[in-house]
Design a protein around this motif. Sequence first.
Motif, mmCIF file in Angstrom:
data_model
loop_
_atom_site.group_PDB
_atom_site.id
_atom_site.type_symbol
_atom_site.label_atom_id
_atom_site.label_comp_id
_atom_site.label_asym_id
_atom_site.label_seq_id
_atom_site.Cartn_x
_atom_site.Cartn_y
_atom_site.Cartn_z
ATOM 1 N N LEU A 58 47.202 53.856 48.129
ATOM 2 C CA LEU A 58 46.969 53.096 46.999
ATOM 3 C C LEU A 58 47.847 51.787 47.030
ATOM 4 O O LEU A 58 48.943 51.851 47.240
ATOM 5 C CB LEU A 58 47.672 54.144 45.798
ATOM 6 N N PHE A 59 47.020 51.124 46.922
ATOM 7 C CA PHE A 59 47.624 49.470 46.761
ATOM 8 C C PHE A 59 47.660 48.964 45.477
ATOM 9 O O PHE A 59 46.720 48.608 44.801
ATOM 10 C CB PHE A 59 46.583 48.530 47.548
ATOM 11 N N ALA A 60 48.875 49.407 44.767
ATOM 12 C CA ALA A 60 48.956 49.057 43.381
ATOM 13 C C ALA A 60 50.438 48.121 43.245
ATOM 14 O O ALA A 60 51.257 48.689 43.958
ATOM 15 C CB ALA A 60 48.901 50.191 42.534
ATOM 16 N N TYR A 61 50.430 47.431 42.186
ATOM 17 C CA TYR A 61 51.565 46.847 41.723
ATOM 18 C C TYR A 61 52.171 45.686 42.679
ATOM 19 O O TYR A 61 51.634 45.693 43.831
ATOM 20 C CB TYR A 61 52.803 47.837 41.426
ATOM 21 N N GLY B 150 46.554 40.650 34.424
ATOM 22 C CA GLY B 150 45.726 39.555 34.783
ATOM 23 C C GLY B 150 44.344 39.659 34.053
ATOM 24 O O GLY B 150 44.418 40.587 33.009
ATOM 25 N N THR B 151 43.476 39.173 34.218
ATOM 26 C CA THR B 151 42.264 39.168 33.571
ATOM 27 C C THR B 151 41.183 40.047 34.157
ATOM 28 O O THR B 151 41.568 40.333 35.423
ATOM 29 C CB THR B 151 41.442 37.830 33.435
ATOM 30 N N PRO B 152 40.314 40.589 33.552
ATOM 31 C CA PRO B 152 39.147 41.250 34.262
ATOM 32 C C PRO B 152 38.758 40.601 35.248
ATOM 33 O O PRO B 152 38.237 41.189 36.544
ATOM 34 C CB PRO B 152 38.052 41.603 33.201
ATOM 35 N N ARG B 153 38.309 39.462 35.109
ATOM 36 C CA ARG B 153 37.742 38.470 36.328
ATOM 37 C C ARG B 153 38.687 38.537 37.527
ATOM 38 O O ARG B 153 38.012 38.581 38.580
ATOM 39 C CB ARG B 153 37.518 37.103 35.830
ATOM 40 N N GLN B 154 40.120 38.375 37.349
ATOM 41 C CA GLN B 154 40.842 38.411 38.189
ATOM 42 C C GLN B 154 40.994 39.834 39.078
ATOM 43 O O GLN B 154 40.987 39.796 40.277
ATOM 44 C CB GLN B 154 42.292 38.384 37.929
ATOM 45 N N TYR B 155 40.873 40.895 38.256
ATOM 46 C CA TYR B 155 40.708 42.242 38.919
ATOM 47 C C TYR B 155 39.376 42.017 39.777
ATOM 48 O O TYR B 155 39.175 42.644 41.049
ATOM 49 C CB TYR B 155 40.780 43.190 38.078
ATOM 50 N N ALA C 42 51.264 37.046 41.186
ATOM 51 C CA ALA C 42 50.388 38.276 41.316
ATOM 52 C C ALA C 42 48.948 37.739 41.281
ATOM 53 O O ALA C 42 47.940 38.303 41.730
ATOM 54 C CB ALA C 42 50.874 39.464 40.691
ATOM 55 N N TYR C 43 48.761 36.946 40.185
ATOM 56 C CA TYR C 43 47.515 36.687 39.541
ATOM 57 C C TYR C 43 47.062 35.241 39.973
ATOM 58 O O TYR C 43 45.813 34.909 39.396
ATOM 59 C CB TYR C 43 47.537 36.792 38.057
ATOM 60 N N GLN C 44 47.443 34.804 40.946
ATOM 61 C CA GLN C 44 46.988 33.497 41.671
ATOM 62 C C GLN C 44 46.727 33.602 43.073
ATOM 63 O O GLN C 44 46.732 34.648 43.695
ATOM 64 C CB GLN C 44 48.127 32.536 41.532
ATOM 65 N N ALA C 45 45.945 32.754 43.722
ATOM 66 C CA ALA C 45 45.373 32.727 45.008
ATOM 67 C C ALA C 45 46.372 33.254 46.049
ATOM 68 O O ALA C 45 46.166 33.747 47.202
ATOM 69 C CB ALA C 45 44.758 31.471 45.499
ATOM 70 N N ASN D 151 45.865 50.660 40.155
ATOM 71 C CA ASN D 151 45.573 51.684 39.079
ATOM 72 C C ASN D 151 45.700 51.062 37.729
ATOM 73 O O ASN D 151 46.523 50.342 37.346
ATOM 74 C CB ASN D 151 47.206 52.361 39.287
ATOM 75 N N GLU D 152 44.754 51.543 37.098
ATOM 76 C CA GLU D 152 44.341 51.213 35.805
ATOM 77 C C GLU D 152 44.343 49.818 35.413
ATOM 78 O O GLU D 152 45.241 49.247 34.770
ATOM 79 C CB GLU D 152 45.299 52.058 34.805
ATOM 80 N N PRO D 153 43.541 49.103 35.909
ATOM 81 C CA PRO D 153 43.544 47.532 36.127
ATOM 82 C C PRO D 153 42.626 47.237 34.617
ATOM 83 O O PRO D 153 42.461 45.958 34.444
ATOM 84 C CB PRO D 153 42.943 46.925 37.119
ATOM 85 N N ASN D 154 42.319 48.140 33.881
ATOM 86 C CA ASN D 154 41.347 47.646 32.854
ATOM 87 C C ASN D 154 42.187 47.224 31.507
ATOM 88 O O ASN D 154 41.720 47.064 30.415
ATOM 89 C CB ASN D 154 40.457 48.881 32.408
ATOM 90 N N GLY D 155 43.498 47.027 31.521
ATOM 91 C CA GLY D 155 44.294 46.361 30.542
ATOM 92 C C GLY D 155 43.978 45.095 30.351
ATOM 93 O O GLY D 155 43.552 44.172 31.355
ATOM 94 N N ARG D 156 43.654 44.377 29.202
ATOM 95 C CA ARG D 156 43.163 43.011 28.863
ATOM 96 C C ARG D 156 43.629 42.850 27.437
ATOM 97 O O ARG D 156 44.244 43.742 26.647
ATOM 98 C CB ARG D 156 42.022 43.103 29.377
ATOM 99 N N ILE D 157 43.562 41.560 27.047
ATOM 100 C CA ILE D 157 43.642 40.880 25.692
ATOM 101 C C ILE D 157 42.133 40.766 25.205
ATOM 102 O O ILE D 157 41.180 40.193 25.694
ATOM 103 C CB ILE D 157 44.287 39.461 25.661
ATOM 104 N N ASP D 158 41.861 41.468 23.959
ATOM 105 C CA ASP D 158 40.591 41.166 23.302
ATOM 106 C C ASP D 158 40.526 39.820 23.030
ATOM 107 O O ASP D 158 41.252 39.427 22.094
ATOM 108 C CB ASP D 158 40.519 42.542 22.100
#
Length: 185
Positions: A19-22, A92-97, A40-43, A71-78
């Motif tokens: 598991l590659f997470a966090y 991060g954003t869905p696009r970043q995932y 974490a969320y940049q190039a 793990n569970e990357p579907n957290g986001r801001i509506d």
Amino acid sequence: RIDRSVDVTLAHGISIMGLFAYWAGPWAPETGPVAGWTDAYQAGGLRDYCALIRACVRRYRDRIKVWQIWNEPNGRIDPATGKAILRGFWHGTPRQYADMLEAAYTTCKEEDPSCTVVGLNMALCDLEWARMLGEWGTLQYADVISFHPYRALQRPEDKADSLAARCFDANHPMHWADHVDEAEA
């Protein structure tokens, strides 16, 4: 130490899903990464993440054949309400995932073309999020799609969640497994 743990686990007949997470390293919620750590969320963070994946898959390719990307990357801001949805492990954003999954999948397959990459790994059965990633073509970067329902099935004989079943097709079949089935096997 990890080598020994992997060897002992396999010696006892237990398969391993890596598991590659966090993100490793100190992280301040107000300011982001502490100096010296990649964001974490940049190039740079994605580059470092894939370097870790490459090293692990290369080292364990003869012993670990399944790798999960986050793990569970579907957290986001509506965007409509500005409220957090399932905000926990991923900020991060869905696009970043989607970008991460593509890069991680490619890295895994470069090191071990026969490995299985598990993607999406969403909390609950987040159809909106899965559909969004599907529309972007992200599903091609997962050999297996995973979700964590956190609820009981309606009937003991039900082996598939009817909501999830609508997300998948012959190219992305659904296999149901839970801890009870695994413990009884």
